[in-house]
Write an enzyme that holds these catalytic residues in place. Structure first.
Site, PDB file in Angstrom:
ATOM      1  N   ASP A 157      -8.437  -9.120   4.291  1.00 60.24           N
ATOM      2  CA  ASP A 157      -7.386  -8.427   4.552  1.00 60.24           C
ATOM      3  C   ASP A 157      -7.369  -7.066   4.354  1.00 60.24           C
ATOM      4  O   ASP A 157      -7.020  -5.996   4.468  1.00 60.24           O
ATOM      5  CB  ASP A 157      -6.366  -8.529   3.155  1.00 60.24           C
ATOM      6  CG  ASP A 157      -7.063  -7.941   1.757  1.00 60.24           C
ATOM      7  OD1 ASP A 157      -7.916  -8.373   2.243  1.00 60.24           O
ATOM      8  OD2 ASP A 157      -6.730  -7.300   1.828  1.00 60.24           O
ATOM      9  N   GLU A 158      -8.963  -7.191   4.668  1.00 59.55           N
ATOM     10  CA  GLU A 158      -9.730  -5.592   5.000  1.00 59.55           C
ATOM     11  C   GLU A 158     -10.909  -5.393   5.597  1.00 59.55           C
ATOM     12  O   GLU A 158     -11.809  -6.653   5.802  1.00 59.55           O
ATOM     13  CB  GLU A 158     -10.757  -5.988   3.619  1.00 59.55           C
ATOM     14  CG  GLU A 158     -10.638  -4.490   2.871  1.00 59.55           C
ATOM     15  CD  GLU A 158     -11.463  -4.108   1.619  1.00 59.55           C
ATOM     16  OE1 GLU A 158     -11.398  -2.810   1.119  1.00 59.55           O
ATOM     17  OE2 GLU A 158     -11.701  -4.932   0.529  1.00 59.55           O
TER      18      GLU A 158
END
Length: 486
Positions: free
Chosen positions: A94-95
């Site tokens: 998610d990053e």
DNA sequence: TCTGGGGTCCTTAACCAA
DNA sequence: TCTGTTGGTTAAGGACCC
């Protein structure tokens, strides 16, 4: 992405929207992976023991992670990032860092901000979830900006303001300063970034060692020239299991090590690697952890070889008192994907799995009948099927839904889908109900016609139409961007 | 009823060879 | 030949990150 796992679950399950949701291991030794913002208000945090979370927030929905779903969403987001720049460095599902300069997308603050806001709109349109954007001239600052931006925001750090911005922040803000280093620095009287910059490089090196000290000093001064690196080679592959109850039986421990070795090799081979160094990890009853390793003459991806090495390593470990966790890893990786070896090892793996199962059944029961850490392997026998909280199911009569809970021979299902407008009905079945079957996660958002065609999603012009400009403008804002963590 | 799982990088010590 | 230095490899542990 903001509270990624929990947000994905809320998007997937309308009845959970606006309510505390906690995703993590549900066994007696589980920890929180992600808590929704509603749950964070009760003090629930990532990495907190699940038992503590339940005390703080007994009314939350507790769900097991569904990596399949998160991976699908992650790919959608990474695809959007890839449109901004060829230089995208994923940090996790998610990053990611994006080098906007390399993408020729944004050079001034205004253009960077515009690209960031457009990205946030696109992420929401394509995934139904919110993401936060940090814009700055370096990875460190972009990351700090993204932390400040969330949830659901955008923060840009103007060039020239870096030092002043960092100065009053706690040392823990800087990447690489965790609990141990933070405490070390505190004892030396340094609590803010300004304290570090003032102390000087020599002092930090004396305190923390050459590498860590020097890099921390540079960070504190606002300097970080680490490039955004698109592809990084895997260095090691490992698997580990924490057991619900400590293992004492030596035979059982050896069996588990064998299983872990097999799983590790499966992953190793799936990644197209072989490796030379076999690592055994043992966490004892008192949480003390030790590793033992052995380096082979050459790389292997043979399950028998890895299992034997792991077994030898176990022989050198005292396990009296009990074992809480076992792990097997392989490092010293080499590319290794020869077809014949593949087939050969696959056969051996299958043969050994059969043999392993036989052995396991012959074994006498351990004194504490430990339930191995939850392996979510779907079991075909309906009587043994495990209905994991949060997983999707379909019922022959009632349609799609998800497991709200299960126990004492019953499973409770809520019948709703990501696009349901109102919370769905709840029904309880016997765990062996023939009409009930596990199913794949449904898309969180109904596919947009444009996105489905692989074209730009709503409101986005094609970045391909833009030509990269000269690189001479240097690291202004927009040369780095970070998405937030869950 | 404390403390997951999958990684990365760094440091130190021991050992060996040049 | 003895001693010291250097550098690479291996093993173990620790810190950190998501």
């Amino acid at each position: 992405m903001d509270a990624f796992f929990a947000a994905a679950e809320q998007a997937s399950k309308p009845s959970l929207r606006g309510k505390p949701v906690i995703v993590g291991g549900l066994g007696p030794r589980g920890v929180v992976s992600t808590a929704s913002y509603e749950a964070r208000r009760f003090g629930v945090r990532s990495a907190m023991p699940m038992a503590q979370a339940r005390r703080l927030c007994p009314n939350a929905a507790y769900l097991v992670p569904r990596f399949q779903l998160y991976r699908t969403v992650s790919e959608q987001v990474m695809e959007l990032l890839g449109r901004l720049s060829p230089l995208v460095e994923p940090l996790s599902l998610d990053e990611a860092f994006v080098d906007l300069e390399a993408g020729g997308v944004a050079f001034g603050s205004a253009a960077a901000r515009e690209a960031g806001e457009r990205l946030r709109r696109d992420i929401r349109a394509v995934t139904g979830l919110s993401g936060s954007v940090g814009l700055a001239g370096s990875k460190m600052l972009a990351k700090i900006a993204s932390e400040q931006a969330k949830p659901d925001g955008l923060v840009l750090i103007e060039p020239g303001t870096e030092r002043g911005l960092l100065a009053p922040m706690p040392v823990r803000t800087l990447p690489g300063v965790g609990p141990a280093t933070g405490e070390h620095l505190r004892r030396a009287g340094m609590t803010t970034v300004a304290d570090l910059a003032e102390a000087g490089e020599d002092e930090l090196v004396r305190l923390l060692g050459k590498s860590h000290g020097a890099s921390l000093y540079r960070m504190a001064a606002g300097h970080d020239d680490r490039p955004v690196v698109a592809e990084r080679d895997t260095k090691s592959v490992s698997v580990e299991d924490t057991f619900d109850v400590d293992l004492h039986d030596r035979v059982r421990i050896m069996t588990e090590v064998g299983r872990l070795a097999d799983r590790c090799v499966q992953r190793l081979r799936a990644s197209g690697h072989s490796g030379r160094t076999i690592v055994l990890k043992v966490r004892r009853y008192d949480f003390s952890t030790l590793t033992r390793s052995e380096t082979l003459r050459g790389p292997t991806d043979d399950p028998g070889v890895v299992r034997e090495a792991a077994g030898r390593l176990l022989d050198s470990v005292d396990t009296t008192g009990g074992v809480r966790l076992l792990g097997v890893g392989v490092s010293g990786l080499a590319d290794y994907t020869q077809e014949d070896l593949f087939a050969q090892a696959a056969e051996e793996l299958a043969a050994e799995e059969r043999a392993g199962e036989g052995r396991a059944e012959e074994q006498p029961e351990g004194e504490e009948t430990p339930t191995a850490a939850a392996q979510a392997e779907p079991v075909e026998d309906p009587a043994q099927r495990r209905w994991l909280a949060g997983h999707d199911v379909t019922h022959a009569e009632y349609g799609p839904g998800w497991v709200q809970g299960s126990g004492v021979g019953r499973v409770t299902v809520r019948f709703e889908t990501p696009t349901s407008l109102v919370p769905g009905r709840v029904r309880t079945f016997r765990v062996d109900d023939p009409g009930l079957a596990p199913s794949e996660p449904l898309p969180l958002v109904e596919k947009l016609a444009t996105a489905a065609e692989g074209e730009a999603p709503v409101g986005q012009e094609s970045p391909l139409a833009r030509r990269p400009k000269s690189r001479s403008e240097g690291g202004g804002p927009g040369s780095g961007a970070a998405m937030s963590r869950p």
